[in-house]
Design an enzyme around this catalytic site. Structure first.
Site, mmCIF file in Angstrom:
data_model
loop_
_atom_site.group_PDB
_atom_site.id
_atom_site.type_symbol
_atom_site.label_atom_id
_atom_site.label_comp_id
_atom_site.label_asym_id
_atom_site.label_seq_id
_atom_site.Cartn_x
_atom_site.Cartn_y
_atom_site.Cartn_z
ATOM 1 N N ARG A 116 0.842 -1.200 0.000
ATOM 2 C CA ARG A 116 0.000 0.000 0.000
ATOM 3 C C ARG A 116 0.871 1.241 0.000
ATOM 4 N NH1 ARG A 116 -3.209 0.857 4.613
ATOM 5 N NH2 ARG A 116 -4.518 2.214 3.381
ATOM 6 N N LYS A 181 2.570 -6.994 12.352
ATOM 7 C CA LYS A 181 1.937 -7.259 11.048
ATOM 8 C C LYS A 181 2.334 -8.640 10.505
ATOM 9 C CE LYS A 181 1.210 -5.059 6.573
ATOM 10 N NZ LYS A 181 0.855 -3.776 5.965
ATOM 11 N N ARG A 314 -2.737 5.124 12.992
ATOM 12 C CA ARG A 314 -1.677 4.917 14.005
ATOM 13 C C ARG A 314 -2.289 5.039 15.395
ATOM 14 N NH1 ARG A 314 2.542 8.340 10.841
ATOM 15 N NH2 ARG A 314 2.382 7.170 8.923
HETATM 16 C C1 BTN Z 1 0.418 -3.725 2.327
HETATM 17 O O1 BTN Z 1 1.243 -2.845 2.049
HETATM 18 O O2 BTN Z 1 0.077 -3.918 3.482
HETATM 19 C C2 BTN Z 1 -0.174 -4.558 1.230
HETATM 20 C C3 BTN Z 1 0.767 -5.628 0.759
HETATM 21 C C4 BTN Z 1 0.182 -6.554 -0.278
HETATM 22 C C5 BTN Z 1 1.181 -7.579 -0.760
HETATM 23 C C6 BTN Z 1 0.577 -8.600 -1.681
HETATM 24 S S1 BTN Z 1 1.685 -9.936 -2.004
HETATM 25 C C7 BTN Z 1 0.618 -10.538 -3.242
HETATM 26 C C8 BTN Z 1 0.101 -9.338 -3.986
HETATM 27 N N1 BTN Z 1 1.015 -8.943 -5.036
HETATM 28 C C9 BTN Z 1 1.563 -7.747 -4.813
HETATM 29 O O3 BTN Z 1 2.387 -7.185 -5.562
HETATM 30 N N2 BTN Z 1 1.089 -7.229 -3.667
HETATM 31 C C10 BTN Z 1 0.135 -8.122 -3.047
#
Ligand code: BTN
Length: 319
Positions: A116, A181, A314
């Site tokens: 994100r 996380k 947060r």
């Molecule tokens: C976050 O930042 O919390 C979201 C992360 C999401 C990661 C997943 S891994 C599978 C899918 N492919 C990606 O490139 N991102 C999501």
């Protein structure tokens, strides 16, 4: 390289001669491929004179037949990659080329995993789960409302089924275990949400990873929480089953049916929080979520709702 890995994945010794014969290459070509595996995939391979080569840790690779063996009922078509830039990006590309949805994209590692707010998702080889489910949405904005929060609930239930006790959610869609996380969720959309569009539900779960010097926030993994190595094929099967169930419920009743359940799982319910978007910060008390999945905050005694992919929550120091 995948063929060589498949020969070595049992964690037993294999002679250079046997590996060469199986791959149809010379012993020196095997040697080169082994060096490549070590440097590229960060794997440790023991080399013992007279015995051959052995992976320091046996590998549990993603395989469609193994996923099928753990699955009950219908399964989505699955595309498994040894390496891909991002399973979300590949899902969007396949949808653009006309691949019929729903379908699943998985990878052993991602070279440009997307998180994100433009962040990278750390994606080492064969340790975690990089999972993207592509859905087709036909003219129904309502079908998108609160969808990412529903995915969070499905992941949380799956982790609980694997024996993780202290799991919960943080708005909008982080899954935490022991306050750290363990899963990130990123939804991406292509097409016209008011007409026909495809949405990719991207899920990254820290599964067997035990160390990383690349992650700049507090994190944990399923293995660290339970002390057990998790079979990632079984995890794919259970997560897909849970998602099938929750997505059907969401299609039928909308997010309102999940509101209470989600608030019960929200770790920061009733806590003093700050909602941050770039340099803007709003202080308030987390009241819960609204019928569309927006965050309900009490700000200066007034209840307000907030939504948007760039927002992050947060905990305030005095909470
Ligand atoms: C976050 O930042 O919390 C979201 C992360 C999401 C990661 C997943 S891994 C599978 C899918 N492919 C990606 O490139 N991102 C999501």
């Amino acid at each position: 390289m995948l063929k060589l890995l498949n020969l070595l994945k049992d964690g037993r010794f294999h002679s250079g001669e046997a590996l060469g014969a199986a791959l149809g290459v010379s012993r020196s070509a095997v040697w080169k491929q082994l060096q490549h595996l070590e440097s590229e995939l960060n794997l440790t391979i023991h080399k013992v004179r007279g015995r051959g080569y052995q992976l320091a840790v046996p590998l549990n690779l993603l395989e469609s037949h193994a996923i099928a063996a753990f699955s009950q009922g219908a399964q989505w078509p699955v595309f498994i990659h040894e390496e891909i830039d991002s399973t979300n990006a590949e899902g969007l590309r396949l949808a653009g080329k006309g691949q019929a949805a729903p379908f699943l994209v998985l990878a052993e590692r991602q070279s440009a995993g997307r998180g994100r707010r433009g962040r990278e998702w750390v994606s080492p080889f064969a340790e975690n789960l990089y999972y993207s489910l592509v859905l087709r949405i036909d003219g129904g904005m309502r079908q998108l409302e609160g969808l990412s929060l529903v995915v969070g609930l499905a992941v949380m239930r799956t982790l609980q089924a694997f024996g993780l006790a202290d799991v919960g959610l943080k708005w909008p869609n982080d899954v935490l275990a022991g306050g750290r996380k363990i899963t990130g969720i990123l939804l991406e959309l292509v097409g016209d949400p008011a007409d026909v569009c495809h949405v990719v539900l991207g899920i990254g779960i820290n599964v067997n990873m035990q160390s990383s010097d690349q992650i700049d926030q507090q994190w944990t993994s399923m293995r660290s929480e339970t002390g057990r190595v998790v079979d990632r094929n079984q995890l794919v099967a259970l997560l897909s089953q849970q998602l099938q169930h929750e997505l059907a419920r969401h299609r039928r009743y909308g997010f309102a049916a999940f509101q209470e359940e989600w608030e019960q799982a929200h770790l920061w319910q009733g806590r003093k929080v700050s909602l941050v978007a770039g340099t803007t910060r709003i202080d308030g008390v987390a009241l819960g979520v609204d019928g569309q999945g927006g965050l309900r905050l009490e700000v200066d005694g007034v209840e307000k709702s907030f939504s948007g992919g760039e927002l992050s929550l947060r905990l305030r120091n005095d909470s």
